[in-house]
Motif scaffolding. Structure first.
Motif: not given
Length: 259
Positions: A208-226, A82-91
């Motif tokens: 302005t809001v795109l960085p917060s989506i990126e941060q959430l996606a990065e943390v999710t990816d970092l914690q799961t690693g997949q 959902n986070v990656e889809w939201l990023y894609s939508t706003l992008k």
């Protein structure tokens, strides 16, 4: 996931209690502290019952932990998708605005953002409803998600609301003014002040809001690693601009020569 965690804690607590009771009964049998030789109760019966119950709760605890791990993995996957889809939508909205600002002679279409708005609003509500909790101390992902749900979701819903209503208002007012002035047959162009200014403000808020989506996606990816967020982000960034490019239309028409 809250229910899964409660199940683990309950099974764990009862497992400890009945394991302790089984241990005490065993000590009682070995040391002969108490001999309940009644017709309905004995040390052997107490040992059998307490040991059986403890074993049952051990099995229940193992299942609860397994169920929690599965739910955690599924929730993390749902969150990332959902986070990656939201990023894609706003992008896509950002690139669409850029394309319109670069083409001042384009007619402004009130429905240009509609698909993105409906997708974005639905995705935000899915993220808002995600129940993600960890068994022990709060992880960075849990903290980021809770902060995102409390603040960023409302900001993005407001952006979608503005893109839907304010952009239409800008077009309608521009068309009314043009009709009054008998110019451009009443058509609203992307270069008209209200429309251009609305697009600029919307783009600024999106960026302005795109960085917060990126941060959430990065943390999710970092914690799961997949989930490979960096590769996905690069793919979206590279392809979003191509969606709004119309410069290749002439090349497309040339293909007709080979038919």
């Amino acid at each position: 996931m809250k229910e899964k965690i409660q199940s683990i804690k309950l099974n764990g607590m009862l497992c400890i209690i009945f394991t302790g009771i089984t241990y005490l009964v065993t000590l009682n049998i070995e040391n002969g502290i108490f001999h309940p030789n009644w017709w309905w109760m004995s040390n052997d019966f107490a040992l059998t019952v307490s040991g059986g119950i403890a074993t049952g709760f051990v099995a229940g605890l193992a299942y609860a932990i397994h169920d929690y791990k599965n739910a955690k993995n599924e929730t993390e996957l749902e969150l990332f998708r959902n986070v990656e889809w939201l990023y894609s939508t706003l992008k896509h909205i950002d690139e669409t605005i850029t394309a319109h600002l670069n083409k001042p002679d384009w007619q402004a279409a009130p429905t240009v953002f509609d698909n993105y708005i409906s997708e974005g609003k639905a995705t935000i509500e899915k993220i808002r409803k995600i129940d993600y909790q960890t068994l022990f101390a709060k992880t960075e992902l849990e903290q980021k998600l809770q902060s995102f749900q409390k603040t960023e979701c409302d900001k993005m819903q407001e952006i979608f609301r503005q893109a839907f209503y304010y952009y239409r208002i800008a077009i309608n007012l521009t068309e009314i003014d043009n009709l009054k002035n008998d110019s451009f047959d009443g058509l609203a162009l992307t270069s008209d002040y209200r429309i251009k200014r609305t697009l600029e403000i919307l783009q600024k808020e999106v960026l302005t809001v795109l960085p917060s989506i990126e941060q959430l996606a990065e943390v999710t990816d970092l914690q799961t690693g997949q989930y490979h967020w960096k590769e996905y982000k690069k793919y979206v960034d590279d392809n979003c601009s191509k969606v709004t490019e119309l410069d290749g239309f002439e090349e497309f028409l040339k293909k007709g020569d080979t038919l």
